[in-house]
Design a protein around this motif. Structure first.
Motif, PDB file in Angstrom:
ATOM      1  N   CYS A   1      -5.266   5.580   1.629  1.00  0.00           N
ATOM      2  CA  CYS A   1      -4.433   4.387   1.495  1.00  0.00           C
ATOM      3  C   CYS A   1      -4.840   3.642   0.228  1.00  0.00           C
ATOM      4  CB  CYS A   1      -4.589   3.508   2.725  1.00  0.00           C
ATOM      5  SG  CYS A   1      -3.370   2.174   2.822  1.00  0.00           S
ATOM      6  N   LEU A   2      -3.903   3.448  -0.696  1.00  0.00           N
ATOM      7  CA  LEU A   2      -4.190   2.816  -1.979  1.00  0.00           C
ATOM      8  C   LEU A   2      -3.277   1.624  -2.198  1.00  0.00           C
ATOM      9  CD1 LEU A   2      -4.495   6.055  -4.134  1.00  0.00           C
ATOM     10  CD2 LEU A   2      -6.375   4.569  -3.478  1.00  0.00           C
ATOM     11  N   PRO A   3      -3.798   0.545  -2.750  1.00  0.00           N
ATOM     12  CA  PRO A   3      -2.967  -0.646  -2.982  1.00  0.00           C
ATOM     13  C   PRO A   3      -2.049  -0.468  -4.193  1.00  0.00           C
ATOM     14  CG  PRO A   3      -5.202  -1.029  -3.785  1.00  0.00           C
ATOM     15  CD  PRO A   3      -5.216   0.311  -3.117  1.00  0.00           C
ATOM     16  N   THR A   4      -0.892  -1.075  -4.103  1.00  0.00           N
ATOM     17  CA  THR A   4       0.049  -1.033  -5.227  1.00  0.00           C
ATOM     18  C   THR A   4      -0.235  -2.141  -6.228  1.00  0.00           C
ATOM     19  OG1 THR A   4       1.617  -2.408  -3.978  1.00  0.00           O
ATOM     20  CG2 THR A   4       1.870  -0.021  -3.816  1.00  0.00           C
TER      21      THR A   4
ATOM     22  N   HIS B   1     -13.457   2.353  -5.071  1.00  0.00           N
ATOM     23  CA  HIS B   1     -13.337   1.757  -6.401  1.00  0.00           C
ATOM     24  C   HIS B   1     -11.931   1.204  -6.631  1.00  0.00           C
ATOM     25  CE1 HIS B   1     -13.631   2.343 -11.053  1.00  0.00           C
ATOM     26  NE2 HIS B   1     -13.984   1.130 -10.700  1.00  0.00           N
ATOM     27  N   HIS B   2     -10.948   1.824  -5.954  1.00  0.00           N
ATOM     28  CA  HIS B   2      -9.554   1.374  -6.066  1.00  0.00           C
ATOM     29  C   HIS B   2      -9.175   0.395  -4.947  1.00  0.00           C
ATOM     30  CE1 HIS B   2      -9.352   4.827  -8.768  1.00  0.00           C
ATOM     31  NE2 HIS B   2      -8.207   4.357  -9.217  1.00  0.00           N
ATOM     32  N   ASN B   3     -10.182  -0.101  -4.209  1.00  0.00           N
ATOM     33  CA  ASN B   3      -9.942  -1.028  -3.095  1.00  0.00           C
ATOM     34  C   ASN B   3      -9.054  -0.411  -2.024  1.00  0.00           C
ATOM     35  OD1 ASN B   3     -11.415  -3.204  -4.318  1.00  0.00           O
ATOM     36  ND2 ASN B   3      -9.656  -3.554  -5.670  1.00  0.00           N
ATOM     37  N   GLY B   4      -9.214   0.885  -1.832  1.00  0.00           N
ATOM     38  CA  GLY B   4      -8.451   1.585  -0.816  1.00  0.00           C
ATOM     39  C   GLY B   4      -9.351   2.094   0.292  1.00  0.00           C
TER      40      GLY B   4
ATOM     41  N   PHE C   1       0.827  -1.198   0.000  1.00  0.00           N
ATOM     42  CA  PHE C   1       0.000   0.000   0.000  1.00  0.00           C
ATOM     43  C   PHE C   1       0.865   1.253   0.000  1.00  0.00           C
ATOM     44  CE2 PHE C   1      -2.670  -3.274   1.804  1.00  0.00           C
ATOM     45  CZ  PHE C   1      -3.915  -3.045   1.221  1.00  0.00           C
ATOM     46  N   VAL C   2       0.264   2.362  -0.485  1.00  0.00           N
ATOM     47  CA  VAL C   2       0.873   3.687  -0.395  1.00  0.00           C
ATOM     48  C   VAL C   2      -0.093   4.580   0.371  1.00  0.00           C
ATOM     49  CG1 VAL C   2       1.621   5.730  -1.667  1.00  0.00           C
ATOM     50  CG2 VAL C   2       2.199   3.460  -2.523  1.00  0.00           C
ATOM     51  N   LEU C   3       0.428   5.272   1.385  1.00  0.00           N
ATOM     52  CA  LEU C   3      -0.391   6.137   2.232  1.00  0.00           C
ATOM     53  C   LEU C   3      -0.085   7.594   1.898  1.00  0.00           C
ATOM     54  CD1 LEU C   3      -2.371   6.372   4.644  1.00  0.00           C
ATOM     55  CD2 LEU C   3      -0.360   6.461   6.145  1.00  0.00           C
ATOM     56  N   THR C   4      -1.110   8.337   1.503  1.00  0.00           N
ATOM     57  CA  THR C   4      -0.973   9.753   1.177  1.00  0.00           C
ATOM     58  C   THR C   4      -1.775  10.570   2.186  1.00  0.00           C
ATOM     59  OG1 THR C   4      -0.720   9.249  -1.171  1.00  0.00           O
ATOM     60  CG2 THR C   4      -1.299  11.508  -0.604  1.00  0.00           C
TER      61      THR C   4
END
Length: 466
Positions: free
Chosen positions: A462-465, A443-446, A396-399
């Motif tokens: 939080c978005l998955p890579t 929609h992005h499973n985040g 994951f990437v956390l912004t």
């Protein structure tokens, strides 16, 4: 025509048995409402399933009458509460555009309708799902248009400055070039050796570089500039140079001092002084104007590339690998005017080795636009905005978007992602931005979360890579 035949003309009731339509008629009331009558005000409770037999109904914002129209319904439309619907009220106003005839069934009858009229219930539930789908599409489109409008206003302002600079410099250059033939005549009468010409070229390019470097440093004060102009004017007058005041200003602009003029005089002699100084000023002005046009054009190119990358108009619409930092920077470029107008201190922490995420870049850019735009709105003049991204585990990437504004009151923090809920004033927010943000992130499973207290509000995406 009796009411059963009238209801039979509703497209939604195709295939519904007559006895079920008669069931509705027997438990409903028929009303006729004059034109331009408000049926419901915004947020009024809705207690009826309404079948529009004749006329037209308008849904509007209620602020500027029909000028703020959202939807219209013509004869044979189905409005109001439906079986299994959670509708309690409508967020907007409902008004008759012309004399309207309605058949209204109170919501208390709906449980019996569900048990007694299977085909009719099925038709009405289908109508509800269609309504939800159409309304969601409409509201999302409206929010996208509102977001685009905000970006367009900022982009127009950002483009206006470099465009004005190009026009201004081009006009000045055109006027300046008209003096070239006269300056050329003076140059033709000079008697310079190759060494003297090299000396003039050396000082020309040296001062041009010095002028460009000065642009990044501290500018002269008005007093310093005035004193230097006086010194150069006196020097030129003492050496018999005409138009000394006209030449002194540009010489100061390009970093010339009395010591520089002494050096030039030593290299070329008195008789060539006027021609050489005039040539230097003319060419330095020309070079500077060309550089100004070049810098302004580069700024325009940067803005155009930013909007191109932001909209991804040169790419497909499918899922792809995305560099989050690029999307955030493009968004900030388009919102730069708004950030600068409030003198906001911006801190970016976007590592170059940040993992890519997989998703729809246009949608994610809308997430950054809404979060950053909301943060800027919440900040006071001179506030601080911090945007950072970092890996969160291996997948994951956390912004984070953090502002030091007044914060979100604790009693409404669980409502901010609800559609139409807004803390902004009337006309300043649709209440759809964060609802759309949440929808896109899901929609992005985040996931998207908020933590807020006075002086610090943090939105975490939080978005998955993968």
């Amino acid at each position: 025509m009796n009411l059963v035949e009238t209801l039979r003309q509703f497209p939604a009731f195709d295939g519904v048995p007559d006895e079920q339509l008669q069931w509705v008629i027997g438990r409903s009331e028929e009303v006729t409402i004059p034109a331009e009558t408000i049926i419901y005000k915004a947020n009024d409770p809705v207690d009826y399933l309404s079948l529009l037999l004749e006329g037209r109904i308008r849904i509007d914002t209620g602020t500027n009458s029909s000028g703020d129209e959202i939807l219209t319904y013509d004869a044979h439309a189905i409005l109001g509460v439906l079986p299994f619907s959670r509708m309690k009220s409508i967020p907007n106003r409902m008004v008759t555009e012309k004399e309207t005839r309605l058949l209204r069934l109170h919501r208390n009858q709906l449980p019996d309708l569900i048990h007694a009229c299977y085909e009719l219930t099925e038709a009405l539930v289908h109508q509800m799902t269609t309504r939800v789908r159409d309304f969601t599409k409409l509201t999302q489109q409206n929010e996208k248009m509102a977001s685009l409008g905000r970006l367009s206003a900022g982009l127009a302002h950002e483009l206006n400055n470099p465009v004005a600079a190009v026009v201004r410099s081009a006009d000045t250059l055109k006027t300046h070039m008209r003096a070239t033939p006269e300056a050329f005549k003076t140059i033709m009468h000079l008697n310079l050796t190759d060494e003297q010409v090299d000396s003039v070229n050396t000082v020309f390019f040296g001062k041009l570089d010095q002028c460009l470097a000065k642009g990044a440093g501290s500018p002269m004060t008005l007093l310093e500039r005035s004193n230097l102009e006086d010194d150069l004017t006196d020097w030129l007058d003492d050496h018999g140079v005409d138009d000394s005041m006209d030449l002194a200003g540009p010489l100061v602009e390009y970093c010339f001092t009395v010591e520089d003029l002494d050096w030039i005089l030593e290299k070329i002699g008195d008789k060539n002084l006027l021609g050489v100084v005039t040539w230097l000023v003319n060419n330095l002005v020309t070079e500077k104007l060309v550089l100004d046009i070049s810098e302004a054009s580069k700024r325009i190119s940067t803005l155009v590339n930013s909007i191109k990358n932001y909209t991804h108009m040169d790419r497909g619409t499918g899922k792809e690998r995305i560099q989050l930092a690029e999307g955030i920077r493009n968004t900030l470029t388009l919102l730069d005017h708004k950030v600068r107008s409030k003198h906001i201190n911006l801190t970016l922490n976007l590592p170059s080795d940040l993992p890519d995420v997989c998703g729809w870049p246009g949608e994610l850019n809308q997430v950054w636009t809404n979060l950053i735009d909301n943060a800027v709105d919440a900040l006071p003049d001179g506030g601080t905005l911090e945007i950072s991204s970092q890996p969160d585990g291996s997948d994951f990437v956390l912004t984070k978007v953090i502002d030091n504004g007044s914060g979100i009151p604790g009693d409404i923090q669980d409502k901010i992602f609800e559609p139409f809920f807004t803390t902004k004033g009337i006309g300043k927010g649709t209440g759809l931005g964060l609802d759309i943000v949440q929808g896109i992130v899901k929609h992005h499973n985040g996931s998207v979360k908020v933590q807020s207290k006075p002086g610090r509000t943090e939105f975490s995406v939080c978005l998955p890579t993968q």
